[in-house]
Design a protein around this motif. Structure first.
Motif, short mmCIF file in Angstrom:
data_model
loop_
_atom_site.label_atom_id
_atom_site.label_comp_id
_atom_site.label_asym_id
_atom_site.label_seq_id
_atom_site.Cartn_x
_atom_site.Cartn_y
_atom_site.Cartn_z
N THR A 329 0.83 -1.20 0.00
CA THR A 329 0.00 0.00 0.00
C THR A 329 0.87 1.25 0.00
O THR A 329 1.81 1.36 0.79
CB THR A 329 -0.91 0.02 1.25
OG1 THR A 329 -1.76 -1.13 1.22
CG2 THR A 329 -1.76 1.28 1.29
N TRP A 330 0.54 2.18 -0.88
CA TRP A 330 1.18 3.50 -0.92
C TRP A 330 0.14 4.54 -0.54
O TRP A 330 -0.96 4.56 -1.08
CB TRP A 330 1.70 3.80 -2.33
CG TRP A 330 2.72 2.83 -2.85
CD1 TRP A 330 2.48 1.67 -3.53
CD2 TRP A 330 4.14 2.96 -2.75
NE1 TRP A 330 3.67 1.06 -3.87
CE2 TRP A 330 4.71 1.83 -3.40
CE3 TRP A 330 5.01 3.90 -2.19
CZ2 TRP A 330 6.08 1.62 -3.50
CZ3 TRP A 330 6.38 3.70 -2.28
CH2 TRP A 330 6.91 2.57 -2.93
N VAL A 331 0.48 5.41 0.40
CA VAL A 331 -0.43 6.46 0.86
C VAL A 331 0.31 7.78 0.86
O VAL A 331 1.38 7.90 1.48
CB VAL A 331 -0.95 6.18 2.30
CG1 VAL A 331 -2.05 7.18 2.66
CG2 VAL A 331 -1.43 4.76 2.46
N ARG A 332 -0.25 8.78 0.19
CA ARG A 332 0.36 10.11 0.21
C ARG A 332 -0.40 11.00 1.20
O ARG A 332 -1.63 11.12 1.10
CB ARG A 332 0.35 10.75 -1.18
CG ARG A 332 1.25 11.99 -1.28
CD ARG A 332 0.95 12.77 -2.54
NE ARG A 332 -0.36 13.40 -2.46
CZ ARG A 332 -1.00 13.95 -3.50
NH1 ARG A 332 -0.46 13.93 -4.70
NH2 ARG A 332 -2.18 14.52 -3.34
N ILE A 333 0.34 11.62 2.10
CA ILE A 333 -0.24 12.45 3.15
C ILE A 333 0.25 13.89 2.97
O ILE A 333 1.45 14.16 3.00
CB ILE A 333 0.21 11.96 4.56
CG1 ILE A 333 0.06 10.45 4.70
CG2 ILE A 333 -0.52 12.74 5.65
CD1 ILE A 333 -1.34 9.97 4.81
N ALA A 334 -0.67 14.83 2.77
CA ALA A 334 -0.28 16.23 2.79
C ALA A 334 0.08 16.62 4.22
O ALA A 334 -0.53 16.14 5.18
CB ALA A 334 -1.42 17.11 2.27
N VAL A 335 1.06 17.48 4.38
CA VAL A 335 1.46 17.92 5.72
C VAL A 335 0.45 18.95 6.21
O VAL A 335 0.34 20.04 5.66
CB VAL A 335 2.88 18.49 5.73
CG1 VAL A 335 3.25 18.99 7.13
CG2 VAL A 335 3.89 17.45 5.25
N GLY A 336 -0.26 18.57 7.26
CA GLY A 336 -1.26 19.47 7.83
C GLY A 336 -0.78 20.06 9.14
O GLY A 336 0.42 20.17 9.40
N LEU A 337 -1.73 20.44 9.97
CA LEU A 337 -1.41 20.95 11.30
C LEU A 337 -0.86 19.81 12.15
O LEU A 337 -1.09 18.62 11.87
CB LEU A 337 -2.66 21.54 11.93
CG LEU A 337 -3.34 22.68 11.15
CD1 LEU A 337 -4.64 23.08 11.83
CD2 LEU A 337 -2.41 23.87 11.00
N GLU A 338 -0.16 20.14 13.21
CA GLU A 338 0.49 19.11 14.03
C GLU A 338 -0.51 18.12 14.58
O GLU A 338 -0.25 16.90 14.60
CB GLU A 338 1.29 19.77 15.16
CG GLU A 338 2.55 20.48 14.68
CD GLU A 338 3.46 20.88 15.82
OE1 GLU A 338 3.34 20.29 16.92
OE2 GLU A 338 4.28 21.79 15.62
N GLU A 339 -1.68 18.61 15.02
CA GLU A 339 -2.67 17.69 15.58
C GLU A 339 -3.22 16.76 14.49
O GLU A 339 -3.57 15.60 14.78
CB GLU A 339 -3.80 18.46 16.26
CG GLU A 339 -4.54 19.44 15.37
CD GLU A 339 -3.99 20.85 15.44
OE1 GLU A 339 -4.78 21.79 15.22
OE2 GLU A 339 -2.77 21.01 15.71
N GLU A 340 -3.29 17.24 13.26
CA GLU A 340 -3.74 16.38 12.17
C GLU A 340 -2.71 15.31 11.85
O GLU A 340 -3.06 14.14 11.60
CB GLU A 340 -4.02 17.24 10.93
CG GLU A 340 -5.17 18.21 11.12
CD GLU A 340 -5.33 19.19 9.96
OE1 GLU A 340 -6.45 19.71 9.78
OE2 GLU A 340 -4.33 19.45 9.26
#
Length: 355
Positions: A329-340
C-alpha cells in the motif's frame, strides 16, 4: 494534436473532516493580506477584462525572483502552463518524457492531447526511491523527446533530483526541459538560484497554490528565456488570469516573510512526522522536500483505506506507475497541522499490528 477521450479530474463534495489529500497549505492567508484584498476589491474594474499581459503581476514576480519581467509567464494555475508547454513544444508525432510515477496532471494532459509519452521508471529498494541516472540518460538518447517534464520534488514519491543532474539533462536533450518546482519553498534548492546560469531550453514552473496558500486563486508562473516564452505566448489566450487573481497574487508577494515562516513550519512538521512514522513497525515514510509525505506498507490497501475513512481523514492513494509492481500500500499524506499529523500517526499505529 489529436484530442483523446480521457477521464477528467473529479472534485469531491464538501468534506468536513481532516483534508490531507490535495497537498494544500493548512494555514489560512494572513489577516493583513485578506484586509488588503477587501480594500482593493472596490477599486477593481470587474466589468473590464483583465490585463491580458498581466504586466503589473509579472513585474512584481520579477522583483520577487530576480529575473526580468520579459522572462515571466503567468497562467491560470500551474496546470495551464503545463498544458501550454505540451501544446507548444510537442508536435503531433513528437514525444513527451516523464518519470514514472510523477504528477498525475502530466498524464492527464498527454492523454487529453493524444501525445505519445515515454516514461523512465524510478526504483525502490524497500526504504528509498531512486533514479538510475545512466538509465535516464540512455532513455533521453533513445527517445529524443521534444519535451521532458520533471517534477522536483517528485510527486508522489518526494524524490528530489539534483540541480546538477537536471543541468546535465538540459545539455543532453535536443528538446525543452520543464522543471516543475511547485514545492520549492519547502526545501531542496532551486534551478532559479543563479539567474545567469538558466539554460536557454529550460522552463521552471512555480505556483501560488502551495507555500503561498492560495490554491483557490489558480495562479501559476514560470521563468524561461524570451525565445522560449514567446512560443508559449502564441498558445496562451489573452485573458487567462482574472482581474482578482492578478491583484491577489500581486498583493501576496508583499507577504513573502509570512510565506517563508509558514513553509519552514510545514517543513519542520514534515520532518518530525517522517521520523515518527519510521519508528512504527510495518511502515516506511519516504524522505522528501515537499509539503507531503508518502508512506509504504507491505500490507493490503483496503484495511488502510477503511481505517482512514473511519477516522475522518482524507488521504491520497496515488497511482504509483512503475512502483506498482511492489506489493503493498502507498499512501500520500499532505502535511497538515500538528494535531492532524498526530491523528495520522495514531491511525497507522493502530494498523501496524494488523497488516
Amino acid at each position: 494534436m489529436r484530442a483523446a477521450t480521457c477521464k477528467g479530474f473529479i472534485s469531491p463534495a464538501v468534506f468536513s473532516g481532516v483534508r490531507l489529500d490535495k497537498n494544500e497549505n493548512p494555514f489560512d492567508p494572513p489577516p493583513g493580506l485578506i484586509e488588503e484584498l477587501r480594500l482593493s476589491l472596490s477599486s477593481l474594474e470587474l466589468n473590464r477584462y483583465p490585463d491580458q499581459e498581466a504586466g503589473t503581476l509579472r513585474s512584481a514576480i520579477a522583483m520577487h525572483c530576480g529575473f526580468p519581467a520579459e522572462w515571466i509567464s503567468v497562467g491560470n494555475g500551474g496546470d495551464e502552463l503545463l498544458l501550454y508547454l505540451v501544446m507548444a513544444f510537442v508536435p503531433y508525432s513528437g514525444c513527451l518524457m516523464t518519470l514514472s510515477p510523477s504528477f498525475s496532471g502530466y498524464d492527464h494532459i498527454s492523454r487529453a492531447l493524444g501525445v505519445r509519452t515515454r516514461s523512465v521508471s524510478l526504483g525502490f529498494d524497500g526504504s528509498r526511491v531512486f533514479l538510475d541516472e545512466e538509465k535516464f540518460a540512455d532513455a533521453i538518447s533513445a527517445a529524443s523527446p521534444d519535451l521532458i517534464l520533471i517534477d522536483r520534488p517528485n510527486n508522489p514519491t518526494g524524490l528530489t533530483i539534483s540541480v546538477d543532474l537536471l543541468s546535465r539533462v538540459a545539455g543532453l536533450t535536443k528538446g525543452i526541459l520543464a522543471v516543475d518546482e511547485a514545492y520549492v519553498e519547502f526545501g531542496g534548492g532551486s534551478f532559479l538560484s543563479e539567474p545567469e546560469k538558466l539554460p536557454p531550453k529550460v522552463f521552471v514552473l512555480r505556483t501560488f497554490s502551495k507555500a503561498w496558500g492560495l490554491a483557490g486563486l489558480r495562479v501559476g508562473w514560470g521563468v524561461s528565456k524570451p525565445d522560449l516564452r514567446n512560443r508559449i505566448e502564441k498558445i496562451r489566450p489573452p485573458f487567462n488570469v482574472s482581474v482578482f487573481s492578478q491583484e491577489a497574487a500581486r498583493v501576496a508577494l508583499g507577504y513573502s516573510e509570512w510565506m517563508r515562516a509558514r513553509a519552514k513550519r510545514i517543513a519542520f512538521t514534515r520532518d518530525r512526522f517522517i521520523e515518527e512514522a519510521n519508528r512504527i513497525p510495518g511502515w516506511r515514510a519516504l524522505s522528501g522536500s515537499g509539503n507531503f509525505v508518502t508512506l509504504y506498507s507491505r500490507g493490503p490497501v483496503e484495511p488502510v483505506r477503511t481505517a482512514f475513512d473511519k477516522k475522518g481523514i482524507r488521504v491520497r492513494f496515488p497511482e504509483m506507475g512503475s512502483l506498482s509492481e511492489y506489493p503493498g500500500t502507498w499512501v500520500r499524506i499532505a502535511v497538515g497541522l500538528e494535531e492532524e499529523m498526530n491523528a495520522v500517526l495514531d491511525t497507522i499505529k493502530d494498523l501496524s499490528g494488523r497488516l
